[in-house]
Design a protein around this motif. Structure first.
Motif, PDB file in Angstrom:
ATOM      1  N   THR A   1      -2.992  -6.273  -3.528  1.00  0.00           N
ATOM      2  CA  THR A   1      -3.377  -4.908  -3.230  1.00  0.00           C
ATOM      3  C   THR A   1      -4.717  -4.713  -2.582  1.00  0.00           C
ATOM      4  O   THR A   1      -5.604  -5.300  -2.427  1.00  0.00           O
ATOM      5  CB  THR A   1      -3.475  -4.074  -4.785  1.00  0.00           C
ATOM      6  N   ASP A   2      -4.736  -3.373  -2.143  1.00  0.00           N
ATOM      7  CA  ASP A   2      -6.258  -2.962  -1.528  1.00  0.00           C
ATOM      8  C   ASP A   2      -7.268  -3.263  -2.331  1.00  0.00           C
ATOM      9  O   ASP A   2      -8.515  -3.650  -2.165  1.00  0.00           O
ATOM     10  CB  ASP A   2      -6.143  -1.583  -1.140  1.00  0.00           C
ATOM     11  N   THR A   3      -6.961  -2.721  -3.722  1.00  0.00           N
ATOM     12  CA  THR A   3      -7.910  -2.898  -4.797  1.00  0.00           C
ATOM     13  C   THR A   3      -8.476  -4.489  -4.879  1.00  0.00           C
ATOM     14  O   THR A   3      -9.708  -4.557  -4.871  1.00  0.00           O
ATOM     15  CB  THR A   3      -7.509  -2.358  -6.070  1.00  0.00           C
TER      16      THR A   3
ATOM     17  N   ASP B   1     -10.300  -5.362  -1.534  1.00  0.00           N
ATOM     18  CA  ASP B   1     -11.668  -4.846  -1.498  1.00  0.00           C
ATOM     19  C   ASP B   1     -12.650  -5.643  -2.393  1.00  0.00           C
ATOM     20  O   ASP B   1     -13.792  -6.097  -2.057  1.00  0.00           O
ATOM     21  CB  ASP B   1     -11.721  -3.394  -1.679  1.00  0.00           C
ATOM     22  N   ALA B   2     -12.400  -5.913  -3.646  1.00  0.00           N
ATOM     23  CA  ALA B   2     -13.284  -6.537  -4.592  1.00  0.00           C
ATOM     24  C   ALA B   2     -13.384  -7.850  -4.274  1.00  0.00           C
ATOM     25  O   ALA B   2     -14.623  -8.526  -4.103  1.00  0.00           O
ATOM     26  CB  ALA B   2     -12.667  -6.636  -5.972  1.00  0.00           C
TER      27      ALA B   2
ATOM     28  N   GLY C   1      -1.254   0.684   0.199  1.00  0.00           N
ATOM     29  CA  GLY C   1      -1.879   0.021  -0.997  1.00  0.00           C
ATOM     30  C   GLY C   1      -1.588  -1.496  -1.007  1.00  0.00           C
ATOM     31  O   GLY C   1      -2.410  -2.189  -1.928  1.00  0.00           O
TER      32      GLY C   1
END
Lengths: 347, 347, 347, 347
Positions: C295-297, C300-301, C317
């Motif tokens: 996931t992008d989330t 990104d993290a 997403g």
């Protein structure tokens, strides 16, 4: 204006145009596989006394040169030429554009010798490690040369021997081959060329056709897949029939040789007149291009009525210029030129 | 065997290797976009007193030459070079392989003059219609030349003026730029070059690096999209950091100039000794390449202990050969050579 | 920042640097004719169980590909590649720049099949007249592919048979050959390749060297004059010794295979952890490149601490990304990544 | 045998041949600088309502395409084309031979869309670092396409906008431009093209000439030095007058449009008859090329009397073939074909 500046300023011999008219609505397949091309190829093979040669019909001389060389050379190989060779100076680097170096050797009267080629190869390729240099693979000659001179059988045989020694192909640019063969100074004929060169072309553009050059490939190593290279380089005319028609007319009943003889005779008439007037020449040309050295005064006067091409400034006051005759030159045109020259020279 | 045959027969200056070791496991992004390359570029811009120039780091000299020329030339343009220029004779036609003609001019001591370039352009491109010839667009010079000679500021300024007159780019091959700049005969420095040339490269391979040439692009017209050409021609090293590390070390604390001076001093020591022995030279070279003319007897004896490169046979009995010094040459090696020469010459 | 974005972000295995240091001032001749290169060539011939193959050491992969293809292809011939092949998309048209078309076939998981090549040739070259199309002459494969997948012996043997049928050369890009051979999914080894391909290269840059690719030429037809092409294309390193040193160290005591196995084990550890977390993959890669879809989330993290490369957006997403391990990856780095992934995935 | 297999199987419109005859012995200067070429250029500028465009007359379509692209592209740039584009499949890699990649996009009915080009550029060139890929610089379209379909004004305007967005040149191959413009489905005319494209060519070979394509260069950036590229690529006909004569005849009194309308009407007559016979088509072509799908039985029977070209096998028993009409097709030939089709189809 009467034009002597080059040998491609008219259309074509009337027989060629007539044949185009007569066959205009005959449907043929394209790309040189039609019956007119087949006939032309057979006639050229016969004229060469060499039924086994491949003949390809292309549109122009520059195209023929770079297409042939692109086919003959590997990426690290180059072609040896006189520094005045057409491929070396007048084709906008078309050989280099296909990736290959033109290795230019010093010339005398537009010619290079077998000894020069041998020396070049000996100097650079006689011992083990030459991979920092372009490997020579083709020797390029013109018959006749840019300066109107010719190679004799003896000279071409010597070059052949050097080519065999160093595994080079011998390729002859024959943009003016007919005009060369028409000369007393040239003992070369088509069968000789087909026995001696690996490839050569018989020029049509300057010799009576609207356009067209007949490439004769003699060496078996150079034959495979040539039509791919032809297509890739834009040399495969859709209506190839046009080339077939032209070359079959040129080789029917010896027209090609007849037209060449006509141009030659007129060039010799002009040359004889110039010699008689004690005009010096840049080079003693035995063919249809003549390079007299004349005064600016005479040339300026002449230029009002005649066109010729500028070759070289000799000194303040004198220039070498070029007069060409062709299949289309009329004797009256040459006579007028001679007469005006005589008047201007006070001869 | 003590080798004087070229200037790239050892590895690199120890500081360079040490820095590679120290940074070996530092992770960087690739293709020259890392911090080491950034540092090297900045140091070279500073040394050139030209913060606006673009600096690209390539692996080798041939690669740098053909990549730059591929970027600078349109398909119908060519590069003017001395007939002895490296691109003209020692790069296997790599410039032609990218489609461009090397227009070779006669040289004297490896150099061509502004007047020659002007004359060539005047002869061929001063009136309207030249499209049958390759258009010259770059002048290629080497500093120092293949024969060890150098161009002075005055000569380069004249060449610049001719380039401006004919809209040519001026490009300087600096494979041995440091060795040239170390010479008393050469008043050129990096800021001068960055004001005068459109592009040049600072050689690393022969000057203390394992490999690497720093291409400096001065002209804004030549800057855009150069990295595309770099990648296309195999010149974009994956671990570009290796180039960054080497050039930042070479330009830290003046190491590049120090190494150049070292090689120069040893070449001058050798030259002085040869002069003292009355040895003639093929060319009077003021740099790290020396071209004495010696007898076959002396050379054969020398060759048992020393390597040198063959340049030219002068006559039966004499050859011109090349001895190079480099950043890695040791004074004891030169002393041994001088001593053996003296003994062999009976001097 | 811990970098997983590619497999060429460190320097070289310490043994290589040490050997460079130890031999730094040894004088050698240049251009790959030194004793280090000779040793490396002999070791590679031995590892291939093929004393008759030619081995050339080049600097980079793009350079190796276009140089080999320039040597193998005539001007009208092209190379068949998967549409995702490195030569088809990531080399700035370097193959086209040498004049040759890359004939791109549709791929599955980065691979093309023998049946596809057969069908292409059958469709376009099974009857007489194809000269309007580029003639295919080389099949280009990568082992492993851009997507981490591998060709098996059976697949390569089928491709060999199709190549024989259509007179094609089979060429294998081995930028990651060691990583492929380290995989359980790949039953290919060097002797098999040397019996099956006409040419292939053993990658050094991504496999423990500073730089360098060892091109193995098996087919006798491809051997002559290769060094000319090497020089012409900028691939003949002046200090060729650097390549000889690196490849002789890599092939001494099996270091190349040891480093490959190391990278492979860490990639499999990462893959197993991802599988355990039920992460889907763009492709099921059995080698050192892994392409999870996250996931992008999460990405990104992750990107605050790790670098990885973007492969493809899957939907709003989700993105597929690439994590590479290499000879230099440390187990702790992989463990940290797994641990952070677990935390971010809530697994 | 009645030939429908292509649109270049006869000679030229009689008016063209007559003009060649009438002017045959008029002397002109060469290489396209004669008065016939000047007239043709002026007539084309007028027909385009664009006095500022440059017009160059070349011999053939492949030649025109690769010559234009060689002039328009820098070494790292490529041309976007439908995967079925003539340059992509039928020109033996001539574009690649000049060093440039053809970036092939998927097509529908022979066409690509502005959205596809936009997406391709967005995907690959919307952020900073793309130097590992060929930079697209020209969009190549054919009007009409290889499948007989046409681009409308609206479609070309959209493509123009995308080209402006990404700084691409828009180039239209008009080998069959007249036939396209004769179609009701095509609202494009010459003035529109001269306002919308950066360059295009007006086909002569398939449209009534013996040979010849008129390249119209609209964009000022593409005009300089084009004749160098023309000469380098063999496209500068010595007797350029032949091209001038042909195009001035074609554009005198609207002959070009009249011949196009003739071919179109006959194609529509054939199409209507096929539709009436419920024959399906490979593609719904509104121009002179028709692609019906017929049974092998019918085609085998037809082939004894008619030639057509094979396009694609559809299934066991059916093939799509191509019938072309041209300026030279006679209504009786089409009527005969229709009648035989009806008989064979039992319709």
């Amino acid at each position: 204006m009467i034009r002597f500046n080059c040998d491609y300023q008219e259309g074509a011999h009337p027989r060629i145009l007539q044949k185009m008219l007569d066959t205009n609505l005959v449907q043929t397949i394209g790309y040189g596989e039609d019956e007119f091309c087949a006939e032309a190829r057979a006639m050229i093979q016969k004229a060469c006394e060499a039924p086994e040669v491949d003949v390809h019909l292309l549109v122009g001389g520059t195209q023929t040169n770079f297409t042939f060389l692109a086919a003959a050379l590997r990426c690290y190989q180059g072609v040896i030429s006189a520094e005045t060779g057409h491929i070396a100076v007048h084709e906008t680097g078309s050989v280099e554009a296909t990736g290959h170096k033109v290795i230019a050797l010093p010339q005398v009267n537009g010619k290079i010798t077998a000894a020069q080629v041998d020396e070049y190869c000996h100097l650079h390729f006689s011992d083990g490690s030459h991979e920092h240099m372009v490997m020579p693979k083709v020797v390029y000659l013109s018959e006749s040369t840019e300066l109107g001179t010719v190679y004799t059988r003896a000279e071409l045989q010597e070059m052949r021997a050097v080519c065999d020694k160093w595994k080079l192909y011998l390729y002859v640019d024959g943009a003016r081959l007919g005009y060369a063969m028409a000369s007393d100074a040239c003992d070369v004929d088509l069968p000789f060329l087909a026995r001696t060169a690996d490839a050569f072309y018989i020029g049509g553009t300057k010799q009576g056709a609207l356009f067209g050059e007949a490439l004769v490939i003699v060496s078996d190593a150079l034959k495979p897949d040539f039509r791919y290279v032809l297509k890739q380089n834009g040399g495969m005319l859709a209506k190839g029939r046009l080339l077939g028609i032209q070359f079959s007319e040129l080789f029917r009943d010896g027209l090609y040789f007849e037209l060449s003889a006509h141009a030659h005779a007129l060039a010799m008439k002009l040359k004889a007149a110039l010699v008689e007037m004690n005009v010096p020449f840049l080079v003693d040309s035995p063919t249809n291009q003549q390079f007299p050295i004349l005064t600016d005064t005479v040339l300026d006067a002449l230029s009002e009525k005649y066109s010729f091409s500028e070759q070289q400034r000799m000194d303040e006051g004198h220039r070498a210029v070029r007069f060409c005759t062709s299949w289309a030159t009329q004797e009256a045109q040459v006579d007028a030129l001679i007469s005006d020259l005589r008047r201007l020279m006070g001869a």
